[in-house]
Design an enzyme around this catalytic site. Structure first.
Site, mmCIF file in Angstrom:
data_model
loop_
_atom_site.group_PDB
_atom_site.id
_atom_site.type_symbol
_atom_site.label_atom_id
_atom_site.label_comp_id
_atom_site.label_asym_id
_atom_site.label_seq_id
_atom_site.Cartn_x
_atom_site.Cartn_y
_atom_site.Cartn_z
ATOM 1 N N LEU A 257 0.951 -1.292 0.233
ATOM 2 C CA LEU A 257 -0.185 0.054 -0.001
ATOM 3 C C LEU A 257 0.792 1.089 0.093
ATOM 4 O O LEU A 257 1.915 1.088 0.344
ATOM 5 C CB LEU A 257 -0.748 0.056 1.230
ATOM 6 C CG LEU A 257 -1.906 -1.333 1.323
ATOM 7 C CD1 LEU A 257 -2.708 -1.261 2.656
ATOM 8 C CD2 LEU A 257 -2.808 -0.834 0.042
ATOM 9 N N SER A 258 0.257 2.229 -0.290
ATOM 10 C CA SER A 258 1.113 3.521 -0.491
ATOM 11 C C SER A 258 1.943 3.625 0.817
ATOM 12 O O SER A 258 2.938 4.221 0.633
ATOM 13 C CB SER A 258 0.283 4.689 -0.908
ATOM 14 O OG SER A 258 -0.806 5.148 0.295
ATOM 15 N N GLU A 259 1.182 3.748 2.200
ATOM 16 C CA GLU A 259 1.986 4.041 3.381
ATOM 17 C C GLU A 259 1.454 2.659 4.349
ATOM 18 O O GLU A 259 0.427 2.156 4.299
ATOM 19 C CB GLU A 259 1.559 5.099 3.785
ATOM 20 C CG GLU A 259 2.010 6.256 3.104
ATOM 21 C CD GLU A 259 3.290 6.769 2.954
ATOM 22 O OE1 GLU A 259 4.211 6.277 3.908
ATOM 23 O OE2 GLU A 259 3.595 7.543 2.234
ATOM 24 N N THR A 260 2.452 2.253 4.977
ATOM 25 C CA THR A 260 2.350 1.348 6.193
ATOM 26 C C THR A 260 2.856 2.201 7.526
ATOM 27 O O THR A 260 3.975 2.619 7.393
ATOM 28 C CB THR A 260 2.948 0.103 6.343
ATOM 29 O OG1 THR A 260 2.518 -0.797 5.003
ATOM 30 C CG2 THR A 260 2.837 -0.614 7.311
ATOM 31 N N CYS A 312 3.091 11.190 7.217
ATOM 32 C CA CYS A 312 1.983 10.699 6.309
ATOM 33 C C CYS A 312 0.692 10.896 7.005
ATOM 34 O O CYS A 312 0.425 10.461 8.375
ATOM 35 C CB CYS A 312 2.311 9.331 6.076
ATOM 36 S SG CYS A 312 0.896 8.539 4.844
#
Length: 531
Positions: A257-260, A312
């Protein structure tokens, strides 16, 4: 010399499907064994119970293999949480239930699996060496050793990460099937000499079931907004721990995913004080009320290609959505790498949906007028649909934030709407003047209060994100910019990716409060090992 067990549940490795050979050769039905094991409890051994354990140890091993009472006392004293027993309740003379120990497992920690290293307990050793797995003779071959070992492994795996990486033991050849069934691997004959017989070296990794979630941020509808993974790390995170950083990158790439977001409880020595502390937090979220209940966490962010980023927004929102489901606190404080973030619930819905206010730092902009020709060339290479529509006059403003992370470019709405979603060459967004992403944005003039004040899109190929669906942290830059431009302190923003999402932005002197919804869509455990 350490006593190293091969086990005492003699038939456990070769039980038939329906029958077991019980004590004294009696045939025991399977359901009888299951009934017995269901009545057994498992717990740590107390100091006063060492004599009972010693009696079982002596009855289970040859004289040259059994541990002495002094050795058992040492293990219980220095490695108490690794010394566990199986007990059944029996009536005493006063008709009171008392626990009778019917088996035990003991272990100590060491750095290397050798006879010398196992003679003492090293509380920081990465190897947990099991010395004894024994069952009282009248209870053998009734499934107790199997249940006891299963409980022992589950208990070790459920402990917060304390540096134990693998569990090892030695076993004789006839018990190999029993340990293989329990998840151990045979590494071959051991060099350790203990007694007259040969021993095999067995090992299994310590599985750490780390809770993980996927959350759709900035939306109330599953499948919309911006998905982020959240990993609740059970130990302490050190930014200079290369092994742990590698593990985070592996997990983030696995989620893809784009961010974790990786979060863990902040301790006094976690260092979060190095983060920027906001001078004037939003009054509604301030820490002025000493009676307010809050919890502190450290948070780190990794993208789908394993790149670590400082901040983020949507992953912070996702992490808060998860934690507010697990706590009664009125507020969360996140310590990111450079920033201190305040999170407070704004509205709860049924199920796994929540709306959260997030206090983020404002990010100022430095205009890039002298580089606008380079920026226009980059945008035309990246977005072919803008050829003939984008020129010097269409660059209303271009600037890089004060941390040199994001490039913000304001363009007319007609140009913004022409960007499209196909034929985009993300790799062309290669200007060296920014480090993280490109924000393309435009004012949306409308009389309707339900319509957004501005729209945007975010592209971050430099950190492995071609286009981010909804980017909270980008609004630390865009919201203050449009607040000044439109002379408003409260704005509604819409990020027009294909998934789309909305953020309410309240701009204060030193911070911006982002309010967004989130919905938890998946939960489970990460089993990726630390090695």
């Amino acid at each position: 010399m350490a006593t190293i067990s091969g086990g005492s549940d003699h038939c456990s490795g070769s039980n038939s499907q329906y029958l077991e050979v019980g004590a004294k050769g009696k045939i025991v039905e399977k359901n009888e064994s299951e009934k017995l094991t269901s009545q057994i409890n498992f717990r740590q051994v107390a100091p006063a119970e060492i004599p009972a354990c010693f009696d079982i140890e002596q009855a289970s091993y040859p004289e040259d293999e059994a541990a002495s009472k002094t050795v058992l006392q040492y293990r219980q004293h220095f490695a108490e949480k690794y010394f566990r027993c199986a007990v059944v309740a029996e009536d005493n003379e006063d008709n009171h239930d008392v626990d009778q120990i019917v088996g035990f497992i003991c272990a100590t920690r060491c750095r290397l699996f050798t006879a010398e290293s196992m003679s003492t307990h090293d509380a920081t050793g990465p190897v947990l060496a099991i010395h004894s797995i024994v069952v009282e003779k009248h209870y053998r071959s009734r499934g107790i050793a199997t249940a006891m070992l299963q409980n022992y492994i589950e208990t070790m795996n459920s402990m917060p990460f304390d540096g134990v990486e693998r569990i090892v033991l030695l076993a004789k050849v006839h018990l190999l099937p029993f340990y293989l069934k329990a998840g151990f691997a045979v590494l071959g004959l051991s060099d350790i000499v203990h007694g007259k017989e040969s021993w095999y070296h067995l090992e299994r990794s310590k599985e750490i079931a780390i809770h993980s979630w996927v959350v759709d941020s900035f939306t109330e509808i599953p499948g919309n907004g911006n998905p982020a993974a959240v990993v609740l790390y059970p130990g302490q995170f050190m930014d200079d721990d290369d092994k742990l950083i590698h593990w985070c990158r592996t997990v983030a790439r696995e989620f893809n995913l784009s961010e974790t977001a990786f979060v863990w409880e902040k301790k006094k020595d976690d260092g979060g004080e190095a983060c920027e502390v906001l001078e004037k937090p939003l009054q509604e979220l301030s820490m002025a009320d000493s009676n307010e209940v809050f919890e502190e966490y450290v948070i780190r962010y990794f993208t789908s290609n394993g790149t670590e980023v400082d901040l983020c927004g949507h992953a912070s929102l996702a992490a808060a959505a998860v934690l507010f489901q697990r706590t009664a606190s009125e507020k969360l404080i996140f310590y990111a790498k450079r920033d201190k973030l305040t999170m407070a619930p704004y509205k709860y819905w049924s199920g796994k949906r929540i709306q959260i206010c997030m206090e983020f730092p404002c990010k100022g902009l430095i205009e890039t007028m002298k580089d606008n020709d380079i920026i226009i060339d980059m945008l035309l290479r990246a977005f072919p649909n803008l050829n003939g529509l984008l020129g010097v006059e269409e660059i209303i403003y271009a600037g890089v934030d004060e941390d040199n992370n994001d490039l913000l470019v304001e363009i007319p709405l007609r140009v913004f709407e022409a960007i499209g979603y196909d034929s985009i060459c993300h790799s062309a967004l290669d200007w060296a003047g920014y480090q993280r992403g490109v924000i393309l944005c435009s004012v949306l003039e409308s009389e309707d209060d339900n319509e957004p004040d501005f729209v945007s899109r975010f592209f971050g190929p430099k950190v492995g994100i071609d286009e981010d669906p909804v980017t909270g942290s980008a609004h630390c830059v865009s919201a203050p910019f449009f607040a000044r431009k439109l002379n408003k302190t409260t704005l509604l923003a819409e990020q027009r990716s294909q998934r789309c999402g909305r953020i309410k932005c309240e701009v204060q002197e030193n911070c911006v409060v982002l309010t967004g919804s989130a919905v938890i869509t998946l939960s489970g455990n990460s089993l990726i090992p630390f090695d």
